[in-house]
Design a protein around this motif. Structure first.
Motif, PDB file in Angstrom:
ATOM      1  N   ALA A  50      93.427   6.025  11.817  1.00  0.00           N
ATOM      2  CA  ALA A  50      92.923   5.589  13.124  1.00  0.00           C
ATOM      3  C   ALA A  50      94.075   5.449  14.109  1.00  0.00           C
ATOM      4  O   ALA A  50      95.195   5.138  13.747  1.00  0.00           O
ATOM      5  CB  ALA A  50      92.194   4.253  12.988  1.00  0.00           C
ATOM      6  N   GLY A  51      93.775   5.663  15.387  1.00  0.00           N
ATOM      7  CA  GLY A  51      94.796   5.474  16.409  1.00  0.00           C
ATOM      8  C   GLY A  51      95.580   6.729  16.692  1.00  0.00           C
ATOM      9  O   GLY A  51      96.666   6.682  17.254  1.00  0.00           O
ATOM     10  N   GLY A  52      95.050   7.906  16.278  1.00  0.00           N
ATOM     11  CA  GLY A  52      95.715   9.160  16.630  1.00  0.00           C
ATOM     12  C   GLY A  52      96.962   9.430  15.837  1.00  0.00           C
ATOM     13  O   GLY A  52      97.893  10.032  16.342  1.00  0.00           O
ATOM     14  N   GLY A  53      97.029   8.952  14.598  1.00  0.00           N
ATOM     15  CA  GLY A  53      98.212   9.172  13.779  1.00  0.00           C
ATOM     16  C   GLY A  53      98.428  10.641  13.493  1.00  0.00           C
ATOM     17  O   GLY A  53      97.534  11.342  13.028  1.00  0.00           O
ATOM     18  N   THR A  54      99.625  11.149  13.773  1.00  0.00           N
ATOM     19  CA  THR A  54      99.973  12.528  13.481  1.00  0.00           C
ATOM     20  C   THR A  54     100.205  12.674  11.983  1.00  0.00           C
ATOM     21  O   THR A  54     100.875  11.851  11.370  1.00  0.00           O
ATOM     22  CB  THR A  54     101.243  12.917  14.255  1.00  0.00           C
ATOM     23  N   GLY A  74     102.711   6.086  19.836  1.00  0.00           N
ATOM     24  CA  GLY A  74     101.863   6.604  18.769  1.00  0.00           C
ATOM     25  C   GLY A  74     102.368   6.255  17.377  1.00  0.00           C
ATOM     26  O   GLY A  74     103.263   5.424  17.190  1.00  0.00           O
ATOM     27  N   SER A  75     101.773   6.923  16.396  1.00  0.00           N
ATOM     28  CA  SER A  75     102.117   6.671  15.001  1.00  0.00           C
ATOM     29  C   SER A  75     101.969   7.960  14.214  1.00  0.00           C
ATOM     30  O   SER A  75     101.421   8.952  14.707  1.00  0.00           O
ATOM     31  CB  SER A  75     101.203   5.594  14.409  1.00  0.00           C
ATOM     32  N   GLY A 111     105.626   2.762  17.876  1.00  0.00           N
ATOM     33  CA  GLY A 111     105.462   2.153  19.189  1.00  0.00           C
ATOM     34  C   GLY A 111     106.730   1.590  19.780  1.00  0.00           C
ATOM     35  O   GLY A 111     106.854   1.469  21.003  1.00  0.00           O
ATOM     36  N   SER A 112     107.707   1.240  18.942  1.00  0.00           N
ATOM     37  CA  SER A 112     108.948   0.650  19.452  1.00  0.00           C
ATOM     38  C   SER A 112     109.950   1.697  19.929  1.00  0.00           C
ATOM     39  O   SER A 112     110.979   1.343  20.506  1.00  0.00           O
ATOM     40  CB  SER A 112     109.594  -0.202  18.358  1.00  0.00           C
ATOM     41  N   LEU A 113     109.681   2.994  19.682  1.00  0.00           N
ATOM     42  CA  LEU A 113     110.634   4.040  20.057  1.00  0.00           C
ATOM     43  C   LEU A 113     110.468   4.448  21.520  1.00  0.00           C
ATOM     44  O   LEU A 113     109.352   4.642  22.006  1.00  0.00           O
ATOM     45  CB  LEU A 113     110.448   5.270  19.171  1.00  0.00           C
ATOM     46  N   GLY A 139     106.884  11.242  22.957  1.00  0.00           N
ATOM     47  CA  GLY A 139     106.564  11.457  24.360  1.00  0.00           C
ATOM     48  C   GLY A 139     106.654  12.901  24.765  1.00  0.00           C
ATOM     49  O   GLY A 139     106.867  13.219  25.930  1.00  0.00           O
ATOM     50  N   GLY A 140     106.490  13.837  23.783  1.00  0.00           N
ATOM     51  CA  GLY A 140     106.569  15.264  24.070  1.00  0.00           C
ATOM     52  C   GLY A 140     105.340  15.763  24.795  1.00  0.00           C
ATOM     53  O   GLY A 140     104.337  15.073  24.955  1.00  0.00           O
ATOM     54  N   SER A 141     105.397  17.003  25.208  1.00  0.00           N
ATOM     55  CA  SER A 141     104.337  17.573  26.040  1.00  0.00           C
ATOM     56  C   SER A 141     103.038  17.752  25.312  1.00  0.00           C
ATOM     57  O   SER A 141     101.981  17.851  25.924  1.00  0.00           O
ATOM     58  CB  SER A 141     104.794  18.926  26.590  1.00  0.00           C
ATOM     59  N   SER A 142     103.047  17.807  23.960  1.00  0.00           N
ATOM     60  CA  SER A 142     101.815  18.058  23.232  1.00  0.00           C
ATOM     61  C   SER A 142     100.990  16.810  23.054  1.00  0.00           C
ATOM     62  O   SER A 142      99.880  16.856  22.562  1.00  0.00           O
ATOM     63  CB  SER A 142     102.124  18.665  21.859  1.00  0.00           C
ATOM     64  N   GLY A 143     101.545  15.656  23.439  1.00  0.00           N
ATOM     65  CA  GLY A 143     100.767  14.418  23.380  1.00  0.00           C
ATOM     66  C   GLY A 143     100.352  14.010  22.007  1.00  0.00           C
ATOM     67  O   GLY A 143      99.306  13.400  21.817  1.00  0.00           O
ATOM     68  N   GLY A 144     101.128  14.342  20.989  1.00  0.00           N
ATOM     69  CA  GLY A 144     100.833  13.868  19.644  1.00  0.00           C
ATOM     70  C   GLY A 144     100.222  14.917  18.745  1.00  0.00           C
ATOM     71  O   GLY A 144      99.886  14.631  17.614  1.00  0.00           O
ATOM     72  N   MET A 145     100.054  16.142  19.192  1.00  0.00           N
ATOM     73  CA  MET A 145      99.523  17.183  18.336  1.00  0.00           C
ATOM     74  C   MET A 145     100.605  17.666  17.391  1.00  0.00           C
ATOM     75  O   MET A 145     101.787  17.672  17.711  1.00  0.00           O
ATOM     76  CB  MET A 145      99.000  18.352  19.177  1.00  0.00           C
ATOM     77  N   ASN A 146     100.204  18.087  16.162  1.00  0.00           N
ATOM     78  CA  ASN A 146     101.161  18.618  15.206  1.00  0.00           C
ATOM     79  C   ASN A 146     101.749  19.916  15.717  1.00  0.00           C
ATOM     80  O   ASN A 146     101.064  20.751  16.305  1.00  0.00           O
ATOM     81  CB  ASN A 146     100.476  18.883  13.853  1.00  0.00           C
TER      82      ASN A 146
END
Length: 449
Positions: A50-54, A74-75, A111-113, A139-146
């Motif tokens: 949950a929470g969009g974990g990659t 993210g996580s 979250g602390s990074l 904080g990359g352009s893909s927004g958390g996508m692998n």
């Protein structure tokens, strides 16, 4: 009026119907229970992710994907798909997962990074050097996508030219054999008691151990070295080993491959009480040989042994072919986990000690696999003549250039140093011996002059 026979038929029919109904209810119950378990497992997985974990997976020796892109705040969900323990940490930070057993997962909150690029790596010693690193972008352009692994060359991914990489590797190789503090597997001299018993003292303790230049780890040792000192006795000797426990937890010593009385076998609660911190235990037995064995912890062994608590135990001499005179006998203890990591006799390249022989010498090597993985040990240019497995002479010695040693196994080989030169000697699982920065881990050499 019904007959008794008819009554019996009715009762039988009713019983059969009842049994069928009961089986049906039981089958339904099993299906429902299975669905509930599946829903429970799915709920657990959903809660974990949950929470969009990659999603990130670990294996021997790779992190997938090689480029991890995570939205700020993210996580990642880390799953160990390998066969040995791994974890994932972020260099330069305190962020890390717990050590993950094969098949388990953990969530790592990033979250602390701050936004930027970091290096993610497995923190098990030797695993990062074997290739278990990845680029982490927050904080990359893909927004958390692998993101898939880079198709660029090793030189491109390191930011170095090919010539620069060659120069870096050459500089490393020129340091071989590099000097480090501490030397393991040295013969331990016994104290001879009035009745002829040979007494050996082993002190189980934690020390700082230099695995390779500048890299010191917390090692769990016998007498302060990795491996522990080599014990060698003759067939028929009376042996007494006094073990003092200076560790923060209980321990025992098992004599792997050595015939001892049951009370001396070193298995806590089976054959003896554990040796608690500050206590001493004495093992006594008569040596029966020839034998090529190991001594190692058998209490918290999954940690204590890979961290260094192992040594060679030799009884007598292995029979050799006619005409062979052994010039030197060398124990080679293999490790691949714990704080020690990928190593030969407690050292990683370029700190591994070469075997030096004169032209024409016969060298006897005893392999001891105290690690968690199999190791195919390959010697360039010179044949290895296998004369014993686990201390038992083979019916017919045979030649090989690669000898496969599984965890717990011992092999004894003879090498005829009949070709001069510096011959590479390494585990042929290549990620145990090389990385993008050059040779590492389980690499040494045989130098014939």
């Amino acid at each position: 009026m019904t007959t008794r026979s008819q009554d019996n038929d009715v009762r039988k029919t009713a019983t059969l119907v009842f049994a069928i109904v009961a089986m049906a209810f039981g089958l339904v119950a099993v299906i429902v229970a299975g669905q509930a378990m599946n829903r429970s497992d799915s709920a657990k997985e959903a809660a974990l992710t949950a929470g969009g974990g990659t999603q990130v997976t670990l294996s021997e020796f790779k992190i997938t994907p090689a480029t991890i892109d995570v939205a700020k705040g993210g996580s990642i969900v880390v799953t160990n798909n390998g066969t040995v323990t791994h974890n994932l940490g972020v260099k330069g930070t305190n962020l890390k997962t717990e050590m993950l057993a094969p098949g388990t997962s953990a969530k790592l909150d990033l979250g602390s990074l701050k936004a930027g690029s970091y290096t993610a790596y497995c923190q098990v010693p030797g695993h990062a050097e074997a290739g278990m690193t990845a680029q982490l972008t927050v904080g990359g352009s893909s927004g958390g996508m692998n993101m898939g692994s880079s198709s660029g060359s090793a030189a491109a991914s390191s930011g170095m030219t090919n010539d620069q990489m060659d120069a870096q590797m050459a500089a490393l190789d020129k340091t071989y054999p590099a000097k480090t503090e501490g030397l393991g597997a040295q013969l331990l001299a016994p104290k001879i008691l009035p009745d002829g018993t040979k007494e050996f003292d082993l002190d189980a303790k934690i020390v700082q151990w230099e695995v390779q230049p500048g890299k010191k780890v917390e090692a769990w040792t016998y007498n302060g070295t990795v491996p522990g000192p080599t014990i060698k006795v003759n067939d028929g000797d009376k042996v007494r080993v006094v073990v003092k426990n200076d560790l923060p937890e209980s321990t025992t010593v098992h004599w792997h491959g050595i015939i001892v009385p049951n009370a001396m076998d070193g298995v806590p609660n089976f054959t003896q009480p554990p040796i608690k911190p500050g206590q001493t235990f004495t093992y006594e037995f008569t040596a029966h040989g020839p034998a090529v064995g190991m001594y190692h912890s058998h209490d918290h062994a999954e940690k204590q042994v890979p961290n260094g608590m192992a040594g060679a135990f030799l009884i007598g001499e292995e029979p050799v072919p006619p005409g062979v005179t052994v010039s030197q006998e060398i124990p080679m203890v293999l490790d691949d986990a714990g704080t020690i990591g990928l190593s030969i006799n407690g050292k990683a390249y370029p700190a591994t000690a070469p075997i030096q022989a004169k032209l024409g010498d016969w060298v006897e090597i005893h392999y001891f696999n105290e690690g968690l993985q199999i190791h195919p040990m390959h010697l360039h240019g010179l044949a290895q003549t296998v004369i014993a497995k686990d201390g038992y002479p083979v019916p017919q010695p045979y030649e090989a250039d690669t000898v496969l040693i599984a965890p717990g196994e011992r092999y004894t080989v003879l090498v005829h140093a009949d070709q001069p030169g510096v011959w590479a000697f390494h585990c042929h699982i290549l990620t145990h011996a090389e990385s993008d920065t050059g040779m590492m881990g389980m690499v040494t050499a045989m130098i014939v002059k």
